[in-house]
Design a protein around this motif. Structure first.
Motif, PDB file in Angstrom:
ATOM      1  N   THR A 280      -9.597  -1.329   0.370  1.00 22.91           N
ATOM      2  CA  THR A 280      -8.318  -0.881   0.933  1.00 22.91           C
ATOM      3  C   THR A 280      -7.279  -0.688  -0.169  1.00 22.91           C
ATOM      4  O   THR A 280      -6.523   0.287  -0.158  1.00 22.91           O
ATOM      5  CB  THR A 280      -7.813  -1.896   1.964  1.00 22.91           C
ATOM      6  OG1 THR A 280      -8.779  -2.045   3.004  1.00 22.91           O
ATOM      7  CG2 THR A 280      -6.482  -1.454   2.554  1.00 22.91           C
ATOM      8  N   CYS A 281      -7.249  -1.642  -1.098  1.00 25.69           N
ATOM      9  CA  CYS A 281      -6.292  -1.549  -2.212  1.00 25.69           C
ATOM     10  C   CYS A 281      -6.527  -0.276  -3.020  1.00 25.69           C
ATOM     11  O   CYS A 281      -5.597   0.478  -3.312  1.00 25.69           O
ATOM     12  CB  CYS A 281      -6.410  -2.770  -3.117  1.00 25.69           C
ATOM     13  SG  CYS A 281      -5.768  -4.304  -2.419  1.00 25.69           S
TER      14      CYS A 281
ATOM     15  N   ALA B 259       0.809  -1.212   0.000  1.00 25.41           N
ATOM     16  CA  ALA B 259       0.000   0.000   0.000  1.00 25.41           C
ATOM     17  C   ALA B 259       0.847   1.268   0.000  1.00 25.41           C
ATOM     18  O   ALA B 259       0.601   2.192  -0.783  1.00 25.41           O
ATOM     19  CB  ALA B 259      -0.940  -0.012   1.211  1.00 25.41           C
ATOM     20  N   GLU B 260       1.866   1.329   0.871  1.00 25.72           N
ATOM     21  CA  GLU B 260       2.674   2.540   0.957  1.00 25.72           C
ATOM     22  C   GLU B 260       3.444   2.784  -0.334  1.00 25.72           C
ATOM     23  O   GLU B 260       3.580   3.927  -0.786  1.00 25.72           O
ATOM     24  CB  GLU B 260       3.632   2.445   2.142  1.00 25.72           C
ATOM     25  CG  GLU B 260       2.924   2.458   3.487  1.00 25.72           C
ATOM     26  CD  GLU B 260       3.905   2.417   4.643  1.00 25.72           C
ATOM     27  OE1 GLU B 260       5.115   2.590   4.396  1.00 25.72           O
ATOM     28  OE2 GLU B 260       3.457   2.201   5.788  1.00 25.72           O
TER      29      GLU B 260
ATOM     30  N   GLU C  47      -8.026   2.475  -2.248  1.00 25.19           N
ATOM     31  CA  GLU C  47      -7.709   3.688  -1.505  1.00 25.19           C
ATOM     32  C   GLU C  47      -6.214   4.005  -1.586  1.00 25.19           C
ATOM     33  O   GLU C  47      -5.823   5.171  -1.503  1.00 25.19           O
ATOM     34  CB  GLU C  47      -8.118   3.535  -0.037  1.00 25.19           C
ATOM     35  CG  GLU C  47      -9.629   3.571   0.190  1.00 25.19           C
ATOM     36  CD  GLU C  47      -9.983   3.326   1.635  1.00 25.19           C
ATOM     37  OE1 GLU C  47      -9.045   3.166   2.455  1.00 25.19           O
ATOM     38  OE2 GLU C  47     -11.187   3.286   1.955  1.00 25.19           O
ATOM     39  N   SER C  48      -5.408   2.963  -1.741  1.00 23.79           N
ATOM     40  CA  SER C  48      -3.960   3.135  -1.818  1.00 23.79           C
ATOM     41  C   SER C  48      -3.464   3.352  -3.244  1.00 23.79           C
ATOM     42  O   SER C  48      -2.266   3.536  -3.458  1.00 23.79           O
ATOM     43  CB  SER C  48      -3.254   1.902  -1.232  1.00 23.79           C
ATOM     44  OG  SER C  48      -3.670   1.668   0.091  1.00 23.79           O
TER      45      SER C  48
ATOM     46  N   GLN D 162       1.051   4.137  -3.006  1.00 23.39           N
ATOM     47  CA  GLN D 162       0.735   5.546  -2.790  1.00 23.39           C
ATOM     48  C   GLN D 162       1.865   6.446  -3.279  1.00 23.39           C
ATOM     49  O   GLN D 162       1.622   7.478  -3.920  1.00 23.39           O
ATOM     50  CB  GLN D 162       0.470   5.795  -1.303  1.00 23.39           C
ATOM     51  CG  GLN D 162      -0.827   5.175  -0.805  1.00 23.39           C
ATOM     52  CD  GLN D 162      -0.973   5.282   0.699  1.00 23.39           C
ATOM     53  OE1 GLN D 162       0.003   5.496   1.419  1.00 23.39           O
ATOM     54  NE2 GLN D 162      -2.205   5.139   1.191  1.00 23.39           N
TER      55      GLN D 162
END
Length: 303
Positions: free
Chosen positions: A278-279, A244-245, A281-282, A248
């Motif tokens: 969740t994916c 995720a990080e 959103e990242s 982003q």
């Protein structure tokens, strides 16, 4: 420069060039040139007769890729056009920056080879105009600078203007196709700590003609994404800093480049709406569960 161009012309014709020189006695330059018999060539074009020894070096580039060549210097224009056509690429030639801008906006090309020094509008200004149009209407056409001025800082000026890469003239044939492959071939970046799924993904991608870069960590993946454009990025979601990080951070980089990759997460967790939310959103477009479904991966590659 004159000897370099002469050498290229002679080699394109299947000949050789050289010199005999002794200190104090001067130098004698010589070349050989291959000619066909009139009875054999009268119904063939000169180009196909003299250049058919050139083997295509387009690597993974598919036949018919359309390249816009913006070059006002006759010899360079003919040499580059010949190399591209012999490799199965389709080439359209313009001789100034204004024509290059007009053609680029037609949407008919996959890349531009842009001479920096041209009349009416130079290559840097032409590139800026093209990028301004792309910011308004979307898209990103790879633009590769061609310049005879291999001075310190020239590459940086080209990149600042919005060009994607840089080739000094006279061109090196291998360098030309290496850069075209870099920007036109399908490319993937893979970060996956699971040996089996990593091996499977690499095999599927390579068998489909993709070029694959492997990164061991999210930090190294971010570095690769900052210096290269990838069409597809697969990130291990079982390690937060690699999934995720990283996604982003890559999306923030893409705000400057104007080019967007398809980012897929890979992990052991089952697919769920919560996980997909969740994916996304990242900045991750979709998720693949291990063990990888090859058919699903191939559909994502087409996407």
């Amino acid at each position: 420069l004159g000897l370099t161009i002469s050498g290229q012309l002679v080699r394109l014709a299947g000949g050789e060039i050289g010199l005999d020189s002794s200190p104090g006695d001067g130098a004698t330059f010589w070349f050989t040139w291959k000619f066909g018999h009139p009875s054999e060539t009268q119904n063939r074009s000169v180009r196909s007769e003299t250049l058919d020894y050139i083997e295509p070096e387009s690597g993974l580039l598919p036949d018919g890729v359309r390249v816009l060549l913006a070059e006002d210097e006759t010899i360079s224009r003919v040499l580059i056009e010949t190399l591209l056509e012999q490799a199965g690429l389709s080439v359209h030639v313009v001789e100034n920056g204004r024509q290059a801008v007009d053609e680029a906006l037609s949407g008919n090309y996959q890349a531009i080879l842009m001479d920096v020094q041209m009349p009416v509008l130079d290559g840097l200004e032409a590139t800026r105009e093209i990028r301004n149009q792309e910011r308004q209407h979307g898209g990103h056409l790879p633009i590769i600078a061609l310049t005879a001025h291999a001075m310190h800082g020239d590459r940086e000026k080209c990149l600042q203007a919005g060009m994607d890469d840089y080739l000094p003239k006279p061109l090196n044939k291998e360098g030309l196709f290496e850069i075209l492959n870099r920007h036109l071939g399908n490319t993937a970046l893979l970060v996956d700590g699971d040996f089996l799924s990593r091996q499977m993904a690499v095999e599927v991608l390579i068998e489909s003609g993709w070029k694959v870069t492997l990164a061991e960590t999210g930090r190294s993946a971010l570095y690769e994404a900052s210096v290269n454009h990838f069409d597809l990025i697969l990130l291990d979601m079982d390690e937060p800093e690699q999934g995720a990080e990283t996604a982003q951070a890559i999306r923030r980089l893409e705000e400057y480049s104007g080019r967007q990759a398809l980012i897929l997460g890979i992990g052991n967790r089952a697919v769920s709406q919560e996980l997909l939310g969740t994916c996304r959103e990242s900045g991750i477009d979709d998720y693949l569960q291990r063990p990888l479904d090859i058919a699903l991966l191939r559909r994502q590659m087409v996407r």
